[in-house]
Design an enzyme around this catalytic site. Sequence first.
Site, PDB file in Angstrom:
ATOM      1  CE1 TYR A 133      -3.431   2.425  -0.093  1.00 33.72           C
ATOM      2  CE2 TYR A 133      -4.148   1.853   1.980  1.00 33.72           C
ATOM      3  CZ  TYR A 133      -4.368   2.729   1.037  1.00 33.72           C
ATOM      4  OH  TYR A 133      -5.600   3.411   0.827  1.00 33.72           O
ATOM      5  CE  LYS A 158      -6.256  -0.038  -1.414  1.00 33.61           C
ATOM      6  NZ  LYS A 158      -6.836   0.044   0.005  1.00 33.61           N
TER       7      LYS A 158
END
Length: 306
Positions: A133, A158
């Site tokens: 992330y 992400k």
Amino acid sequence: MRLKGLLSFPLTPFTADDAVDLDAFARHVEAQIAAGPSGLFVACGTGEFTALSLAEYRTLVETAAAVAGGRVPVFAGAGGGPQLARAFAETATEAGADGLLLLPPYLVAAPPVGLVRHIAYVAAATPLPIAVYQRANAVLDPAAAVALLDIPNVAGIKDGRGDVDAMLRLVTAVRTSGHPRAEEFGFLNGLPTAELSVVAYEAIGVESYSSAVLCFAPEIATRFYSAVRAGDAYAQRRLLTAFYLPLVALRDKVPGYAVSLIKAGARLRGHDMGPVRPPLVDAAPEHVDALATLIEDGLRVVEELA
């Protein structure tokens, strides 16, 4: 790990006496699966990962894996400093998760090469595929993105930053790297209310996105997704105007409303997720009322589009 389509990030329900409500969570996960996402990401940002004990986290992942029963992959959040992130990764592996979402390391700012070291350190503790992330203090550059290809179980990135130009550079660097894993590597749009940016992100090769709205208004989230898939700009504009844009304006009124409003929305739809844990604050009554109106407006547009 080239997930495509909508990604679900279930909420973590708490009881009035501050325990995790596993029965409510199981019902919530089942409802999310019924909405048809391509992946479940439990105990992540929307699921209040930072507020959970390791024991609570284990029970949530075990419950999600049992409810999913292989119908949809279950990813679990992991984060904090390197040792703590490893502990969560190991626990998720034991609890039956299919993958991990590695959240930014706690507080520490580091250059991209240091982030790659951190990611490799956590990845060595689990065989599970990992999505990294990128947000806050965890920002990659093209060289770092390519370096992740050499960590076999790092499967994707992400993005939660919203810098389309920078994300394009990462996608291009990976896809043109000549690495054997260059084409299988995944890119996910993880911006809060990603529906506002999905078209721009798809244009640069980001094929899936998280939808917090799926947690409380799956009818709206799935109708918007179908409009994106069909290239139906009219339906997208109707839903953006009536629901998504005012929802973002409401969300931006108070820090932490990216979680608190979602829980309020679930309660409005008859699914009691309980309160948020500190340092988050529950949505103010007037904001809950405004959200109720927005949900009504969004559902009305869905009916009109039908």
